[in-house]
Design an enzyme around this catalytic site. Sequence first.
Site, PDB file in Angstrom:
ATOM      1  N   ASP A   7      -3.281   3.968  -1.535  1.00  0.00           N
ATOM      2  CA  ASP A   7      -4.033   4.243  -0.297  1.00  0.00           C
ATOM      3  C   ASP A   7      -4.213   5.664  -0.058  1.00  0.00           C
ATOM      4  O   ASP A   7      -3.909   6.615  -0.523  1.00  0.00           O
ATOM      5  CB  ASP A   7      -3.187   3.806   1.141  1.00  0.00           C
ATOM      6  CG  ASP A   7      -3.834   3.670   2.413  1.00  0.00           C
ATOM      7  OD1 ASP A   7      -4.760   3.281   2.386  1.00  0.00           O
ATOM      8  OD2 ASP A   7      -3.233   3.470   3.299  1.00  0.00           O
ATOM      9  N   GLU A  54       0.832  -1.254  -0.219  1.00  0.00           N
ATOM     10  CA  GLU A  54       0.054   0.022   0.254  1.00  0.00           C
ATOM     11  C   GLU A  54       0.843   1.106   0.007  1.00  0.00           C
ATOM     12  O   GLU A  54       1.825   1.265   0.850  1.00  0.00           O
ATOM     13  CB  GLU A  54      -0.995  -0.055   1.174  1.00  0.00           C
ATOM     14  CG  GLU A  54      -1.887  -1.218   1.126  1.00  0.00           C
ATOM     15  CD  GLU A  54      -2.845  -1.337   2.187  1.00  0.00           C
ATOM     16  OE1 GLU A  54      -2.880  -0.070   3.137  1.00  0.00           O
ATOM     17  OE2 GLU A  54      -3.477  -2.193   2.642  1.00  0.00           O
ATOM     18  N   GLU A 109     -11.955   1.059   3.793  1.00  0.00           N
ATOM     19  CA  GLU A 109     -11.326   1.052   5.119  1.00  0.00           C
ATOM     20  C   GLU A 109     -12.264   1.417   6.275  1.00  0.00           C
ATOM     21  O   GLU A 109     -13.278   2.321   5.922  1.00  0.00           O
ATOM     22  CB  GLU A 109     -10.226   2.010   5.252  1.00  0.00           C
ATOM     23  CG  GLU A 109      -8.979   1.574   4.378  1.00  0.00           C
ATOM     24  CD  GLU A 109      -7.865   2.658   4.297  1.00  0.00           C
ATOM     25  OE1 GLU A 109      -6.785   2.105   4.419  1.00  0.00           O
ATOM     26  OE2 GLU A 109      -8.030   3.874   4.405  1.00  0.00           O
TER      27      GLU A 109
END
Length: 529
Positions: free
Chosen positions: A153, A123, A210
Amino acid sequence: MVAELVDLHAALENDQVVPYFQPLVALRTGKLTGFEVLARWDDPAGGPRLPSNFVTLAEQNGLIGALTRQVFGKAFAAAAAVPAPLSLSVNISPVQMHYLSLPGQIRALADEAGFPLDRLILEITESAFFNNVEQAKTIAAELKAMGCRLALDDFGTGYSNLSHLLALSFDELKVDRSFVGAMTDSRNSRKVVAAIVGLATSLGLVTVAEGVETEEQADMLLCLGCELGQGWLYGKPVGQEQLAGMVSEAAWVSPFVLTSPGDGWAVSSLEALPTQRLAQLQAIYDGAPVGLCFLDRDLRYVSLNKKLAEMNGTTVSAHLGRRVQEMVPEMYAMFEPHLLQALQGLAIEGFEVIRPAKVAGEQGVVTLVSYQPAWDEADEVIGISVSVVDITQHKRTEAALLVSEDHRQQMEEQTKQVPWVMDAEGNSLQVSSHWVQEAGVHKGKPRNLGWLEALHGDDLAPTLRTMKEALRTGKPIDIQYRVCVDDVWRWMRSRGTARLGAGGEILRWYGTVEDVGEERLMGPTAATN
């Protein structure tokens, strides 16, 4: 700050930085696809410390390499409990993207632990490109050549340069927790997530959300087309000692094959669909034999197919962005009450509308119109799906049948003779409803010799003998018997002829029955001629 730096030096020397593992799951099934590796400082004095407390300190003081080696090395070693095809996803510090030696270090750590790099996802945040894009591209290309997959990310929270997304050949795009957390309360946040997912999907990237903490968030993300999720809803990060147990208890799938044909997966939000899916839907839309369109909350045409445009007497492009009232002003008064109800969430199933003829002298077109409210992820009505079916021919056929039935009934009323049909065994196959009404026979009785129950008791036995003789020999039937009509016994005369097959066998009986009054006719009663 100095004390904290000294503590961090000591932590690295004492091997106190350890990996924790947070589950990554397929939103569609809830099955495990892998783990994100998170660094924790296992401080004996203060307990586990989160990365926000020490990663920046390590980056600023040249310790990030040592920290990364500890986290990667321990994570790869622990991965013996993570069977293929489950993946490990690990963050790379933006600072490390300035070190050309990074790919070699990762390869060496993976080789030492025997971890295959095609199951490693690295990431990278957008800030890694800020100072030296070309160097970041070189490092990313080498990591890809080693078999690693790359995830971008925190997309949308930093510099958000689309050229970075394209230049580094990413495999995944991560939706930041700040957008996910606000989705249930903020329509704008939902739109941002939809846009990110739509962009990723159109580029062939897997999307990972997330900070998923509620079922409502998970449902919204799935509706928008997001494929993977992580967060407390699926499990908090666990240490290496709990990793094997988590894997053994969970059902798991490959993170790289998520939407195979026939698996029942479907995306319900057009906001997140790529161009290819929109093209497929448009082909279905245009090929439908009924008129279809979608109206927004202002009753403007967002989309429609050619069939409906033809029904309205103009082109598809002439509709787009215009209100229903503008396009069909002569019929809007009929549509408006139903449209307003649909905007309140009420589905309107099939009401008839006669559309005026386009040419003078022609008949109008009869249509069946249905309105279906369209709901967004927060159960708000965002528009109306409309279907319009031309039922003109059906209505004409229906009218013709009614005229034919009326004519038949009139013919029956004008004649005393009522037709009947009987099979070779004597079962009534067809008898006029006029006979049922006149004879006072129950609706179900005329079939299968049930009509004999309506006969006068004195006439039942002779009538039955006559019928049996006719069925045995095939001779024409001519019998008289009494039935009760309006509390009066009236004489009926029934005559029929057998239709014979090629071998002389009886196929059917065709005949008529008529009311001959209160006095029977001259001639034999209940007998064949």
